[in-house]
Design a protein around this motif. Sequence first.
Motif, PDB file in Angstrom:
ATOM      1  N   TRP A 228      14.127  36.869 -29.084  1.00  0.00           N
ATOM      2  CA  TRP A 228      13.222  36.835 -27.941  1.00  0.00           C
ATOM      3  C   TRP A 228      13.396  35.544 -27.146  1.00  0.00           C
ATOM      4  CZ3 TRP A 228      10.580  39.744 -24.857  1.00  0.00           C
ATOM      5  CH2 TRP A 228       9.543  39.208 -24.083  1.00  0.00           C
ATOM      6  N   ARG A 229      13.558  34.411 -27.841  1.00  0.00           N
ATOM      7  CA  ARG A 229      13.774  33.145 -27.141  1.00  0.00           C
ATOM      8  C   ARG A 229      15.053  33.195 -26.321  1.00  0.00           C
ATOM      9  NH1 ARG A 229      12.377  30.781 -32.163  1.00  0.00           N
ATOM     10  NH2 ARG A 229      14.561  30.184 -32.463  1.00  0.00           N
ATOM     11  N   ASP A 230      16.119  33.773 -26.867  1.00  0.00           N
ATOM     12  CA  ASP A 230      17.389  33.857 -26.137  1.00  0.00           C
ATOM     13  C   ASP A 230      17.244  34.709 -24.884  1.00  0.00           C
ATOM     14  OD1 ASP A 230      18.519  32.320 -28.084  1.00  0.00           O
ATOM     15  OD2 ASP A 230      19.525  33.967 -29.129  1.00  0.00           O
ATOM     16  N   ARG A 231      16.543  35.826 -25.010  1.00  0.00           N
ATOM     17  CA  ARG A 231      16.393  36.702 -23.842  1.00  0.00           C
ATOM     18  C   ARG A 231      15.503  36.062 -22.784  1.00  0.00           C
ATOM     19  NH1 ARG A 231      16.743  43.040 -25.643  1.00  0.00           N
ATOM     20  NH2 ARG A 231      18.401  42.770 -27.181  1.00  0.00           N
ATOM     21  N   CYS A 232      14.484  35.327 -23.216  1.00  0.00           N
ATOM     22  CA  CYS A 232      13.649  34.610 -22.256  1.00  0.00           C
ATOM     23  C   CYS A 232      14.468  33.577 -21.486  1.00  0.00           C
ATOM     24  CB  CYS A 232      12.487  33.926 -22.971  1.00  0.00           C
ATOM     25  SG  CYS A 232      11.196  35.055 -23.547  1.00  0.00           S
ATOM     26  N   ALA A 233      15.336  32.863 -22.202  1.00  0.00           N
ATOM     27  CA  ALA A 233      16.168  31.838 -21.554  1.00  0.00           C
ATOM     28  C   ALA A 233      17.093  32.470 -20.527  1.00  0.00           C
ATOM     29  CB  ALA A 233      16.970  31.080 -22.604  1.00  0.00           C
ATOM     30  N   ARG A 234      17.697  33.619 -20.869  1.00  0.00           N
ATOM     31  CA  ARG A 234      18.588  34.289 -19.921  1.00  0.00           C
ATOM     32  C   ARG A 234      17.804  34.808 -18.725  1.00  0.00           C
ATOM     33  NH1 ARG A 234      20.999  36.566 -24.612  1.00  0.00           N
ATOM     34  NH2 ARG A 234      20.073  38.595 -24.178  1.00  0.00           N
ATOM     35  N   PHE A 235      16.598  35.324 -18.974  1.00  0.00           N
ATOM     36  CA  PHE A 235      15.773  35.835 -17.883  1.00  0.00           C
ATOM     37  C   PHE A 235      15.421  34.727 -16.902  1.00  0.00           C
ATOM     38  CE2 PHE A 235      11.421  36.411 -16.253  1.00  0.00           C
ATOM     39  CZ  PHE A 235      11.601  37.558 -15.504  1.00  0.00           C
ATOM     40  N   LEU A 236      15.037  33.558 -17.430  1.00  0.00           N
ATOM     41  CA  LEU A 236      14.629  32.455 -16.576  1.00  0.00           C
ATOM     42  C   LEU A 236      15.798  31.871 -15.787  1.00  0.00           C
ATOM     43  CD1 LEU A 236      12.133  30.633 -18.946  1.00  0.00           C
ATOM     44  CD2 LEU A 236      11.609  32.151 -17.034  1.00  0.00           C
ATOM     45  N   ALA A 237      16.994  32.007 -16.332  1.00  0.00           N
ATOM     46  CA  ALA A 237      18.172  31.447 -15.661  1.00  0.00           C
ATOM     47  C   ALA A 237      18.757  32.400 -14.623  1.00  0.00           C
ATOM     48  CB  ALA A 237      19.238  31.104 -16.690  1.00  0.00           C
ATOM     49  N   ASP A 238      18.250  33.615 -14.556  1.00  0.00           N
ATOM     50  CA  ASP A 238      18.837  34.646 -13.700  1.00  0.00           C
ATOM     51  C   ASP A 238      18.107  34.726 -12.365  1.00  0.00           C
ATOM     52  OD1 ASP A 238      20.255  36.750 -12.711  1.00  0.00           O
ATOM     53  OD2 ASP A 238      19.255  38.277 -13.922  1.00  0.00           O
ATOM     54  N   HIS A 240      16.123  32.682 -10.720  1.00  0.00           N
ATOM     55  CA  HIS A 240      14.805  32.103 -10.553  1.00  0.00           C
ATOM     56  C   HIS A 240      14.918  30.686  -9.986  1.00  0.00           C
ATOM     57  CE1 HIS A 240      13.868  35.505 -13.099  1.00  0.00           C
ATOM     58  NE2 HIS A 240      12.588  35.303 -12.894  1.00  0.00           N
ATOM     59  N   LEU A 241      13.793  30.180  -9.488  1.00  0.00           N
ATOM     60  CA  LEU A 241      13.756  28.849  -8.881  1.00  0.00           C
ATOM     61  C   LEU A 241      13.007  27.890  -9.792  1.00  0.00           C
ATOM     62  CD1 LEU A 241      14.333  27.114  -6.319  1.00  0.00           C
ATOM     63  CD2 LEU A 241      12.022  27.733  -5.552  1.00  0.00           C
ATOM     64  N   THR A 242      13.602  26.724 -10.052  1.00  0.00           N
ATOM     65  CA  THR A 242      12.964  25.691 -10.860  1.00  0.00           C
ATOM     66  C   THR A 242      12.354  24.649  -9.943  1.00  0.00           C
ATOM     67  OG1 THR A 242      14.521  26.016 -12.678  1.00  0.00           O
ATOM     68  CG2 THR A 242      13.323  23.943 -12.630  1.00  0.00           C
ATOM     69  N   ALA A 261       7.174  30.601 -15.941  1.00  0.00           N
ATOM     70  CA  ALA A 261       7.309  29.893 -17.217  1.00  0.00           C
ATOM     71  C   ALA A 261       7.220  28.397 -16.989  1.00  0.00           C
ATOM     72  CB  ALA A 261       8.633  30.233 -17.889  1.00  0.00           C
ATOM     73  N   VAL A 262       6.883  27.669 -18.067  1.00  0.00           N
ATOM     74  CA  VAL A 262       6.854  26.207 -18.051  1.00  0.00           C
ATOM     75  C   VAL A 262       8.046  25.716 -18.860  1.00  0.00           C
ATOM     76  CG1 VAL A 262       5.529  24.150 -18.627  1.00  0.00           C
ATOM     77  CG2 VAL A 262       4.344  26.237 -17.918  1.00  0.00           C
ATOM     78  N   THR A 278       9.116  27.423 -13.542  1.00  0.00           N
ATOM     79  CA  THR A 278      10.018  28.446 -13.034  1.00  0.00           C
ATOM     80  C   THR A 278       9.222  29.454 -12.219  1.00  0.00           C
ATOM     81  OG1 THR A 278      11.536  28.228 -14.892  1.00  0.00           O
ATOM     82  CG2 THR A 278      11.648  30.271 -13.646  1.00  0.00           C
ATOM     83  N   TYR A 279       9.711  29.742 -11.013  1.00  0.00           N
ATOM     84  CA  TYR A 279       9.116  30.761 -10.148  1.00  0.00           C
ATOM     85  C   TYR A 279      10.161  31.827  -9.833  1.00  0.00           C
ATOM     86  CZ  TYR A 279       5.036  27.788  -9.527  1.00  0.00           C
ATOM     87  OH  TYR A 279       3.915  27.038  -9.749  1.00  0.00           O
ATOM     88  N   GLN A 280       9.674  32.983  -9.386  1.00  0.00           N
ATOM     89  CA  GLN A 280      10.587  34.087  -9.129  1.00  0.00           C
ATOM     90  C   GLN A 280      11.580  33.746  -8.026  1.00  0.00           C
ATOM     91  OE1 GLN A 280       8.131  37.490  -8.334  1.00  0.00           O
ATOM     92  NE2 GLN A 280       7.291  37.553 -10.398  1.00  0.00           N
ATOM     93  N   ASP A 281      11.096  33.094  -6.963  1.00  0.00           N
ATOM     94  CA  ASP A 281      11.961  32.732  -5.838  1.00  0.00           C
ATOM     95  C   ASP A 281      11.232  31.674  -5.009  1.00  0.00           C
ATOM     96  OD1 ASP A 281       9.998  34.208  -4.439  1.00  0.00           O
ATOM     97  OD2 ASP A 281      11.224  36.022  -4.505  1.00  0.00           O
ATOM     98  N   ALA A 282      11.842  31.289  -3.861  1.00  0.00           N
ATOM     99  CA  ALA A 282      11.264  30.237  -3.030  1.00  0.00           C
ATOM    100  C   ALA A 282       9.915  30.659  -2.446  1.00  0.00           C
ATOM    101  CB  ALA A 282      12.236  29.876  -1.908  1.00  0.00           C
TER     102      ALA A 282
END
Length: 320
Positions: A228-238, A240-242, A261-262, A278-282
């Motif tokens: 689950w942690r791995d999939r969350c990391a991939r989701f946040l990196a795909d 998204h805007l930091t 996410a924080v 992390t936000y979905q977009d700008a």
Amino acid sequence: MRADRLVSLVLLLRRHGRMTADRLARELEVSTSTVLRDIEALSTAGVPVYAERGRHGGYALLPGFRTELTGLNHDETLALLSAGPGRGERAFGLGPALASALRKVVDALPDAHLATASDASRRLLVEPETDLLSRWPVTEDVPATTMAEVRSAVLTGRRLRLLYAATGETARWRTVDPVGVVTVRDRAYLLALRSGADRTYRMSRVLAAESLPDPAERPDEVDLDRLWRDRCARFLADGHLTVLVRVDPTRRDDLLNTAVAVRTEQPGPDGWPRLELTYQDAWHAEWALWQLGPHAEALSPPSLRTALHTRATTLANRYG
């Protein structure tokens, strides 16, 4: 304390089968000599614990041994009675099973013990429907029949057909190899493989499910927490805007409620914590920061600061 430890020792042997004295000592957080004394005490009491010698030896229970273990202490009883009826009853569609289990536990308790624990449990509340700001939690109901079909396929290792409605798409059937089910803040997700590739399905978007007779093609062993942690990391990196934000500590929770996410959080020199979010977009980031007005400041990226400045200037000129 020793009675609790003896019960835990029997439960460990029932769960894992043969275990060495060293491993039992680590699990119980006691010395090896204490484990040996406990095993001797169990044997004296009639519990069929036996030793196997050799390189792969250890201690085990005789096959088929079962026992009634109803010796819950006060805190264990209190934990079941207070936490059981909370959000756990909605996890994996097992609410009725949890209620039935609690009834059996309650029935096994001595009357005096039950009275004190029941009174204490009424003074502890887990996950009420609203918080102090009267915000209702976002819950996603999954039909019991759908969850039961998915749960059955996960536990029996069979393939699964899903009628799934992805965001912005028409619902269509797909066949997957289920790996596990995860619940996060009353949202349930199915982790699966599709043609060997990782897939994550939001259970609230599963319109129908059908367990198939074919065995699922999936790993025999799985670390669901790591997966689950791995999939969350991939989701946040795909895509998204930091964003780096400083926020008034009195509005920190409001800020967290707007983010996907924080990533990190550190104290700031002015008393306002710095959070990497992390936000979905700008657009999502601009909307979220605008809600907090002067109680939050976007430190990066520069494009977000520019967008907020433009919006604020436009509004100030309109009301000038």
